[in-house]
Design a protein around this motif. Structure first.
Motif, PDB file in Angstrom:
ATOM      1  N   TYR A   1       0.869  -1.182   0.000  1.00 24.30           N
ATOM      2  CA  TYR A   1       0.000   0.000   0.000  1.00 24.30           C
ATOM      3  C   TYR A   1       0.904   1.228   0.000  1.00 24.30           C
ATOM      4  N   VAL A   2       0.966   1.890  -1.147  1.00 23.18           N
ATOM      5  CA  VAL A   2       1.989   2.921  -1.351  1.00 23.18           C
ATOM      6  C   VAL A   2       1.353   4.287  -1.625  1.00 23.18           C
ATOM      7  N   PRO A   3       1.684   5.311  -0.823  1.00 21.49           N
ATOM      8  CA  PRO A   3       1.235   6.669  -1.174  1.00 21.49           C
ATOM      9  C   PRO A   3       1.892   7.074  -2.496  1.00 21.49           C
ATOM     10  N   SER A   4       1.102   7.639  -3.404  1.00 20.32           N
ATOM     11  CA  SER A   4       1.669   8.040  -4.699  1.00 20.32           C
ATOM     12  C   SER A   4       2.071   9.508  -4.665  1.00 20.32           C
ATOM     13  N   GLU A   5       3.358   9.740  -4.525  1.00 23.22           N
ATOM     14  CA  GLU A   5       3.833  11.130  -4.510  1.00 23.22           C
ATOM     15  C   GLU A   5       3.568  11.815  -5.843  1.00 23.22           C
ATOM     16  N   ARG A   6       3.697  11.044  -6.920  1.00 24.98           N
ATOM     17  CA  ARG A   6       3.423  11.602  -8.249  1.00 24.98           C
ATOM     18  C   ARG A   6       1.968  12.088  -8.334  1.00 24.98           C
ATOM     19  N   ASN A   7       1.027  11.207  -7.956  1.00 28.58           N
ATOM     20  CA  ASN A   7      -0.388  11.594  -8.027  1.00 28.58           C
ATOM     21  C   ASN A   7      -0.710  12.745  -7.081  1.00 28.58           C
ATOM     22  N   ASN A   8      -0.172  12.693  -5.879  1.00 25.66           N
ATOM     23  CA  ASN A   8      -0.453  13.753  -4.908  1.00 25.66           C
ATOM     24  C   ASN A   8       0.036  15.111  -5.418  1.00 25.66           C
TER      25      ASN A   8
END
Lengths: 180, 180
Positions: free
Chosen positions: A100-107
């Protein structure tokens, strides 16, 4: 079998006196299994399962900390879509879990900390309905796989039914329901 | 078109002086669209999309607060699996979003607050690759659907490409990558 366990327990104890004997015994795979089949149940990864139809998604926080897609073969999908449980023999459900990975790109694109995506695969769990072969576990056989290989742990594979058995009877031991 | 917008803006203003004119114009669907096709792009729900193969999963927190499965048609899946982007014409990607719901049932079984599942569907978003028809938006046409009907909002449908255009060129305007 008992002799083999006893010998292994002695080896383990000599390496570390703090290891409980029960844990050693629990973690030894069933005799005769290979790295393609799960212990106890002998469940293997079904060919083409990655192309199966989509049942639903979930996120497990805590120790798992994964995000998962759940797929089904044609027999399972028919039962799920038509709502005709219990599942018929031949039903197979596959649960694909990913970090489960926060997406820095999407954010960065959204301008908000909101996006969590699937990272590397963690493991695949399979449940196969065969009411005769798996009569003692509600008709379901279980397996967990990492990198295409069956996890040999008896503790893990035995924990599957222990948990699924706590579901209401109408669920036929399956956590996931079909998302339209 | 401008005359029609002007008349509608006047009507709206007479009903409520606080409605900004730009909002009125933005929210009017393109002429000629019906409830099956998205405005601007004319994208419809492809037959059988719910049975398509699984690309990946994601969770969007914040305003969306959803959990989503992303599916692809055969053309899109081939490109994703083989890593041969940009996507060929005919590729279609479907994003199925559901309410992000803590599962009290699962948490009780696991003895921990950890489980989030898919609740009721919120909306379905579709992107269709047609490099000629949608040349001005990177080759992709967009649509959002609720309960099988195209959302008529120009503001929503125009926000799709505005956001997808911020992705790195190698992504070919697609957020989701294939999860093995």
């Amino acid at each position: 079998m008992m002799r083999k366990l006893f010998v292994l327990a002695l080896i383990s104890t000599s390496l570390s006196a703090s290891v409980p004997l029960t844990t050693v015994a629990e973690e030894i795979a069933s005799p005769g299994t290979d790295d393609r089949a799960s212990p106890v149940f002998g469940v293997t990864l079904p060919p083409g399962y990655r192309d199966w139809q989509f049942i639903s998604v979930a996120h497990e926080a805590g120790n798992n900390n994964d995000i998962r897609g759940i797929l089904g073969n044609d027999i399972a999908m028919k039962a799920l879509k038509e709502g005709t449980l219990p599942f018929p023999d031949g039903s197979i459900i596959v649960r694909l879990a990913y970090e489960y990975v926060p997406s820095e790109r999407n954010n960065a694109i959204f301008g908000r900390e909101q996006s969590f995506v699937a990272g590397a695969p963690t493991n695949v769990q399979i449940e196969v309905k065969d009411s005769k072969r798996y009569a003692s576990t509600g008709g379901w056989g279980y397996g967990q796989f990492e990198n295409g290989k069956a996890n040999p742990s008896l503790k893990i594979v035995n924990s599957c039914f222990a948990c699924h058995a706590k579901l209401p009877a109408a669920a036929d031991f399956v956590f996931t329901t079909f998302s339209k």
